[in-house]
Design an enzyme around this catalytic site. Structure first.
Site, mmCIF file in Angstrom:
data_model
loop_
_atom_site.group_PDB
_atom_site.id
_atom_site.type_symbol
_atom_site.label_atom_id
_atom_site.label_comp_id
_atom_site.label_asym_id
_atom_site.label_seq_id
_atom_site.Cartn_x
_atom_site.Cartn_y
_atom_site.Cartn_z
ATOM 1 N N GLU A 116 0.857 -1.196 0.000
ATOM 2 C CA GLU A 116 0.000 0.000 0.000
ATOM 3 C C GLU A 116 0.887 1.237 0.000
ATOM 4 O O GLU A 116 2.042 1.169 0.419
ATOM 5 C CB GLU A 116 -0.865 0.029 1.276
ATOM 6 C CG GLU A 116 -1.861 -1.091 1.358
ATOM 7 C CD GLU A 116 -2.512 -1.183 2.742
ATOM 8 O OE1 GLU A 116 -2.544 -0.189 3.475
ATOM 9 O OE2 GLU A 116 -2.965 -2.292 3.074
ATOM 10 N N LYS A 118 2.175 4.658 1.507
ATOM 11 C CA LYS A 118 2.213 5.225 2.857
ATOM 12 C C LYS A 118 1.847 6.704 2.737
ATOM 13 O O LYS A 118 2.608 7.520 2.215
ATOM 14 C CB LYS A 118 3.602 5.048 3.461
ATOM 15 C CG LYS A 118 3.675 5.453 4.912
ATOM 16 C CD LYS A 118 4.981 4.958 5.508
ATOM 17 C CE LYS A 118 5.198 5.310 6.956
ATOM 18 N NZ LYS A 118 4.686 6.537 7.453
ATOM 19 N N ASP A 120 1.120 10.449 3.757
ATOM 20 C CA ASP A 120 1.765 11.327 4.728
ATOM 21 C C ASP A 120 0.736 12.251 5.385
ATOM 22 O O ASP A 120 0.530 13.380 4.961
ATOM 23 C CB ASP A 120 2.836 12.154 4.002
ATOM 24 C CG ASP A 120 3.899 12.639 4.956
ATOM 25 O OD1 ASP A 120 3.866 12.247 6.132
ATOM 26 O OD2 ASP A 120 4.763 13.418 4.525
ATOM 27 N N TYR A 228 -7.426 2.006 6.021
ATOM 28 C CA TYR A 228 -6.540 0.873 5.730
ATOM 29 C C TYR A 228 -6.589 -0.252 6.759
ATOM 30 O O TYR A 228 -5.992 -1.288 6.549
ATOM 31 C CB TYR A 228 -5.091 1.311 5.469
ATOM 32 C CG TYR A 228 -4.473 2.239 6.506
ATOM 33 C CD1 TYR A 228 -4.236 1.841 7.813
ATOM 34 C CD2 TYR A 228 -4.094 3.532 6.153
ATOM 35 C CE1 TYR A 228 -3.659 2.686 8.740
ATOM 36 C CE2 TYR A 228 -3.508 4.396 7.078
ATOM 37 C CZ TYR A 228 -3.297 3.962 8.367
ATOM 38 O OH TYR A 228 -2.728 4.803 9.278
ATOM 39 N N LYS A 318 10.566 3.380 3.314
ATOM 40 C CA LYS A 318 10.427 4.822 3.118
ATOM 41 C C LYS A 318 11.240 5.326 1.936
ATOM 42 O O LYS A 318 12.279 4.774 1.593
ATOM 43 C CB LYS A 318 10.907 5.556 4.379
ATOM 44 C CG LYS A 318 10.211 5.119 5.641
ATOM 45 C CD LYS A 318 9.160 6.078 6.074
ATOM 46 C CE LYS A 318 9.782 7.318 6.627
ATOM 47 N NZ LYS A 318 9.016 7.961 7.655
ATOM 48 N N CYS A 412 12.931 45.094 17.420
ATOM 49 C CA CYS A 412 12.713 44.865 15.990
ATOM 50 C C CYS A 412 13.928 45.337 15.188
ATOM 51 O O CYS A 412 14.367 46.484 15.356
ATOM 52 C CB CYS A 412 11.455 45.599 15.536
ATOM 53 S SG CYS A 412 11.215 45.514 13.760
ATOM 54 N N CYS A 415 12.790 48.539 13.024
ATOM 55 C CA CYS A 415 12.394 49.847 13.571
ATOM 56 C C CYS A 415 12.902 50.080 14.983
ATOM 57 O O CYS A 415 12.754 51.163 15.530
ATOM 58 C CB CYS A 415 10.876 50.006 13.535
ATOM 59 S SG CYS A 415 10.046 48.965 14.745
ATOM 60 N N CYS A 430 6.390 42.370 16.122
ATOM 61 C CA CYS A 430 6.632 43.797 16.229
ATOM 62 C C CYS A 430 5.248 44.431 16.155
ATOM 63 O O CYS A 430 4.479 44.135 15.246
ATOM 64 C CB CYS A 430 7.492 44.282 15.063
ATOM 65 S SG CYS A 430 7.633 46.076 15.062
ATOM 66 N N CYS A 435 6.334 50.574 11.763
ATOM 67 C CA CYS A 435 7.578 49.855 11.458
ATOM 68 C C CYS A 435 7.707 49.742 9.936
ATOM 69 O O CYS A 435 6.754 49.346 9.254
ATOM 70 C CB CYS A 435 7.521 48.464 12.085
ATOM 71 S SG CYS A 435 8.843 47.381 11.516
#
Ligand code: IVH
Length: 675
Positions: A116, A118, A120, A228, A318, A412, A415, A430, A435
């Protein structure tokens, strides 16, 4: 109220028809009815159920999306534990596995494998009792997971009711919930627009979505599910004897089973399957990270059993992830339009899955602390979800001496103002509205195609304008002079004039685009259109109560809250005033005065709620007619409602309208008003 046998029968029939149609659409991918027909049947069922709430069953097609977000999830112990899989990365490791199991199962010649893909995503466990879905849970640690039933119910490829004549007392199905790539990309685009952090890959997005507390949001993200594993009571007569037959059975009772499965009689055939899908998987609309090889015979599976962690009868082979080692030259932070400060690693350039990668995201301060990444470190990078490069791990054994722990800046970098770390999120922000990074991002968004669509005002020009101190805020765009622009690098008189014209033309853009351009969190361009339609001016919108905002069809709690908060901020209100003063459209009035002859003064500005089934108009038609005449249609009753239009078999809305003494209209009366 008693429900007549006829009605009961009709309700049953509607449910069956809708269930069949949904199965044909989401599982078989062969629609059997037009969307409009489905909608009509669905509405009929919904109306009947509103009228006779005692007939509602949890497996009714109307009950997929619950509307009360959970405060948190509760733990559930799985009836049967969910094991994980041992990983193999090459044929040698697979051969060793075969040797191991064959030693334990001498005299067994049923060495047939099922291969089958796999998938993700995230493993989930579904429990059915007497054929109805009663619980959905995450895998958790394998023995205890989190109950996420309301979220699971939104997955259209998971049947709420199984197509079984004699359903067993209980039945468990396991499989993978996942987000198709297109949907993952759509969600991230939306998040980008709504100024939210992006999901790194479809797997994270799936896990995050499954654990969303608000099922409405889960419903908007179209998760999918491949089944499955099947568990039936041992004594059940239909208990399939093999994995292959289980998959067939799952398909038969209404599940989506991945069609790309294959028998293999030898490891060579397994390898062929693996090799084929290593290339072909790139054409699949979802991600796979390998294949799963399972022994077909359940008798053999039972004999082999499990180790502490894994079944002995299955293994994952895999695919190598697209990973590469490189060295960190610097760690920087990037400030986005929303003020989100994202740490990034700057690395020696390295080729990875088709592109040269130099920068990788470190996501946020939590991930940064987890990695403990330092300048000079050798790291492994990967394309997360095969899209965004990220650092997978730091090879600490190769760390040079005297490296320093990286600290996120307290101020920041753009700024200099102090950064904030909101408790509920891992994102550092920020919050200085002026800014330059935020201003830059806001102007780029303001000028973008779905917003004010200012052609010629792209990222480069915005940077130039900011660098040369021509603009400090959005409003400054409207005070620019042609000569100022013409003096910028590579800008002649002609292009300066064109840009000025484009900027001035943006003043003609409608209120909905201006609203979207403001970049309020969660307000994408569709939401902006909905809001602009329901609140014809910025005054109406800024004065709306939270309940009124939530009452707008299509506007969820999160959006309503965000809009409400945005208009409580004095800097934002000042920005609105300034933009208004330079001539931007903050209401539909201007366009409407031209159309005012067509508007109906009885309806103009009035708020309507529709309930029950109208005999000649469809709801959508009634809504359209009211809106065309200048009225508003909201989905729930409040004190602001002017009229309730009452159709046949009206439900709880009518009760509420009566208590609030809201004027009732029949369909005929409405049509008369419209005329
Ligand atoms: S079988 C005991 N089949 O892979 C059986 N798992 O790395 C265990 N997965 O937790 C699962 N596709 O989330 C199985 N066709 C498939 C699968 C699959 C994806 C996931 C599943 C599992 C993980 C193990």
């Amino acid at each position: 109220m008693t429900v007549s046998a006829d009605l009961q029968q009709r309700i049953q029939q509607l449910r069956q028809q809708l269930q069949k149609a949904s199965y044909a659409y989401y599982v078989l991918d062969v629609p059997i009815m037009e969307d409009a027909v489905y909608d009509q049947l669905y509405r009929e069922l919904e109306t009947l159920e509103t009228q006779y709430p005692e007939t509602i069953t949890s497996d009714s097609p109307t009950q997929r999306v619950g509307d009360t977000p959970a405060a948190q999830f509760t733990s559930v112990r799985h009836k049967i534990a969910l094991y994980s899989l041992e990983n193999a990365f090459n044929l040698k490791e697979l051969e060793k596995w075969q040797e191991r199991w064959q030693k334990l199962a001498e005299n067994f010649d049923k060495s047939q494998y099922v291969c089958e893909l796999k998938i993700d995503g995230s493993a989930i466990a579904l429990t059915y009792e007497k054929g109805s879905l009663i619980r959905g849970a995450t895998r958790g640690d394998g023995t205890t997971g989190e109950e996420i039933t309301p979220n699971i119910r939104t997955i259209r490829s998971i049947p709420l009711k199984l197509t079984l004549d004699n359903p067993p007392p209980w039945l468990e199905v396991r499989g993978e919930a996942f987000l198709p790539l297109k949907e993952f990309e759509r969600i991230n685009r939306e998040r980008e627009k709504n100024r939210e952090s992006l999901f790194a890959n479809p797997r994270n997005a799936t896990a995050g979505t499954l654990r969303q507390l608000n099922p409405q949001i889960v419903n908007q993200r179209r998760l999918q599910f491949f089944a499955y594993t099947l568990h039936l009571p041992t004594a059940h007569p239909e208990n399939p004897p093999t994995q292959w037959q289980s998959l067939e059975y799952l398909r038969k009772i209404g599940f989506l089973v991945n069609p790309n499965r294959k028998f293999a009689k030898s490891l060579e055939q397994v390898q062929e399957y693996y090799n084929y899908w290593q290339t072909a998987r790139q054409e699949l609309p979802y991600l796979t990270d390998g294949i799963v090889v399972k022994l077909n015979s359940y008798e053999l599976q039972q004999k082999l059993g499990f180790t502490q962690k894994f079944p002995r009868w299955a293994i994952a082979l895999k695919y190598p992830a697209a990973e590469a080692p490189t060295q960190v030259k610097d760690i920087i932070v990037n400030v986005g339009r929303t003020g989100a400060v994202t740490p990034m690693a700057v690395m020696n350039p390295v080729p990875l899955a088709g592109t040269i990668v130099q920068r990788a995201t470190l996501h946020n301060r939590d991930r940064l602390a987890e990695l403990d990444i330092r300048v000079g470190d050798t790291v492994i990078i990967r394309k997360a979800g095969e899209i965004i490069p990220e650092v997978v791990r730091v090879l600490k054994e190769l760390r040079p001496e005297n490296t320093e722990v990286y600290q996120m800046p307290s101020h920041c970098p753009e700024c200099g103002s102090k950064l904030v770390l909101p408790e509920e999120e891992a994102v550092t922000r920020c919050v200085n509205a002026s800014c330059p990074a935020i201003v830059r991002g806001s102007i780029i968004h303001w000028a973008s195609r779905d917003a004010l669509d200012i052609r010629g005002l792209g990222e480069k020009i915005v940077m130039l304008l900011l660098k040369n101190n021509c603009v400090h805020s959005l409003v400054d765009l409207y005070h620019l002079q042609v000569q100022q622009i013409a003096q910028l690098e590579r800008m002649g008189n002609k292009s300066a004039e064109n840009l000025m014209t484009a900027i001035n033309n943006s003043k003609k853009q409608p209120w909905s685009r201006v609203l979207y351009g403001l970049g309020i969190r969660f307000v994408g361009n569709i939401n902006a259109q909905v809001l602009a339609k329901n609140f014809s001016s910025v005054e109406a919108l800024s004065q709306a109560s939270l309940a009124e905002l939530e009452g707008v069809y299509g506007i969820g709690k999160e959006i309503a809250q965000s809009v409400y908060t945005w208009f409580k901020n004095s800097e934002n209100l000042q920005l609105v005033e300034q933009l208004k003063a330079v001539g931007l459209q903050f209401s539909q009035q201007d366009t409407e005065t031209k159309l005012s002859q067509t508007k109906n003064s009885n309806i103009q500005g009035k708020i309507f709620v529709l309930t029950g089934t109208l005999s000649t108009l469809k709801r959508t038609e009634a809504k359209q007619l009211i809106e065309q005449a200048g009225g508003k249609v909201t989905s729930s009753i409040s004190q602001k409602t002017d009229y309730i239009v009452v159709g046949e078999e009206a439900g709880s809305k009518l009760e509420k309208a009566k208590t609030l003494e809201i004027q009732q209209l029949s369909e005929v009366e409405l049509l008369r008003m419209l005329a």
